[in-house]
Enzyme design. Sequence first.
Site, mmCIF file in Angstrom:
data_model
loop_
_atom_site.group_PDB
_atom_site.id
_atom_site.type_symbol
_atom_site.label_atom_id
_atom_site.label_comp_id
_atom_site.label_asym_id
_atom_site.label_seq_id
_atom_site.Cartn_x
_atom_site.Cartn_y
_atom_site.Cartn_z
ATOM 1 N N ASP A 99 0.829 -1.199 0.000
ATOM 2 C CA ASP A 99 0.000 0.000 0.000
ATOM 3 C C ASP A 99 0.868 1.255 0.000
ATOM 4 O O ASP A 99 0.679 2.147 -0.806
ATOM 5 C CB ASP A 99 -0.965 -0.001 1.198
ATOM 6 C CG ASP A 99 -0.277 -0.363 2.514
ATOM 7 O OD1 ASP A 99 0.937 -0.670 2.509
ATOM 8 O OD2 ASP A 99 -0.944 -0.343 3.559
ATOM 9 N N ASP A 102 7.077 3.632 3.382
ATOM 10 C CA ASP A 102 7.322 4.747 4.306
ATOM 11 C C ASP A 102 8.808 4.737 4.671
ATOM 12 O O ASP A 102 9.642 5.136 3.875
ATOM 13 C CB ASP A 102 6.398 4.547 5.511
ATOM 14 C CG ASP A 102 6.370 5.711 6.470
ATOM 15 O OD1 ASP A 102 6.560 6.844 6.055
ATOM 16 O OD2 ASP A 102 6.138 5.471 7.679
HETATM 17 P P1 IMP Z 1 7.600 1.124 6.663
HETATM 18 O O1 IMP Z 1 8.256 -0.113 7.157
HETATM 19 O O2 IMP Z 1 7.899 2.312 7.541
HETATM 20 O O3 IMP Z 1 7.870 1.417 5.207
HETATM 21 O O4 IMP Z 1 6.055 0.889 6.886
HETATM 22 C C1 IMP Z 1 5.181 0.643 5.881
HETATM 23 C C2 IMP Z 1 3.830 0.287 6.464
HETATM 24 O O5 IMP Z 1 3.451 1.265 7.465
HETATM 25 C C3 IMP Z 1 2.773 0.368 5.406
HETATM 26 O O6 IMP Z 1 2.594 -0.886 4.788
HETATM 27 C C4 IMP Z 1 1.561 0.819 6.188
HETATM 28 O O7 IMP Z 1 0.872 -0.284 6.707
HETATM 29 C C5 IMP Z 1 2.109 1.648 7.312
HETATM 30 N N1 IMP Z 1 2.060 3.104 7.016
HETATM 31 C C6 IMP Z 1 3.083 3.917 6.679
HETATM 32 N N2 IMP Z 1 2.668 5.176 6.455
HETATM 33 C C7 IMP Z 1 1.335 5.160 6.621
HETATM 34 C C8 IMP Z 1 0.291 6.181 6.511
HETATM 35 O O8 IMP Z 1 0.511 7.363 6.197
HETATM 36 N N3 IMP Z 1 -0.972 5.762 6.775
HETATM 37 C C9 IMP Z 1 -1.284 4.480 7.114
HETATM 38 N N4 IMP Z 1 -0.361 3.505 7.217
HETATM 39 C C10 IMP Z 1 0.934 3.842 6.980
HETATM 40 MG MG MG Z 2 0.990 -2.365 5.253
#
Ligand code: IMP
Ligand code: MG
Length: 178
Positions: A99, A102
């Site tokens: 989705d 981040d």
């Molecule tokens: P990462 O490991 O920090 O890249 O986290 C990614 C995961 O964090 C995504 O798959 C989402 O489930 C969640 N996430 C990151 N940013 C957002 C946001 O703005 N809204 C909702 N979920 C988010």
């Molecule tokens: Mg996710």
Amino acid sequence: MNKDIKEIIYSEEEIRNVVKNLGAQISSDYKDKKLLMVSVLKGSVVFMTDLMREISIDCEIDFMAVSSYGAKKESSGTVRILKDLDRDISGYDLLLVEDILDSGRTLNYLMEILYARNPASIRICTLFDKPDARLVDLYPDYKGLDVPNEFIVGYGLDYAEKYRNLPYIGVLKDDKHN
Ligand code: IMP
Ligand code: MG
């Protein structure tokens, strides 16, 4: 519009067009490959079900669940597998369907685990990208839209498990999150 939403950033129509284009591109790139689309639960479920219907070639799907934010908004850096794939992935061309990218920590960790199982290839398809939030060296092979470094909900994305059902992408009102 949902009462907790301050602003809609992407409408249903805008998302639909982006998903259509991604599907066309992937269908052409994977023509002669053994495509296995892997959705990382739960955030990417809505994107996965829309994207797979834009794929015009043979493909299979599977799901994984990893622990992530819970009710908090910050990535903890530790990722745990809650549900693994159902099959042996050797020989498959994996497309990880996410989705939102981040910090990149979740996918970075998943890639390591999955590469060790000898798939033919692994690529990343993310609908949304927050390039300014990246903490690891990871770039999506396919991406839909860049989003600003703020917390968004809808189209599968949640805040404390709510708002996944909204058909658009919005920003929460300030008193609805912390
Ligand atoms: P990462 O490991 O920090 O890249 O986290 C990614 C995961 O964090 C995504 O798959 C989402 O489930 C969640 N996430 C990151 N940013 C957002 C946001 O703005 N809204 C909702 N979920 C988010
Ligand atoms: Mg996710």
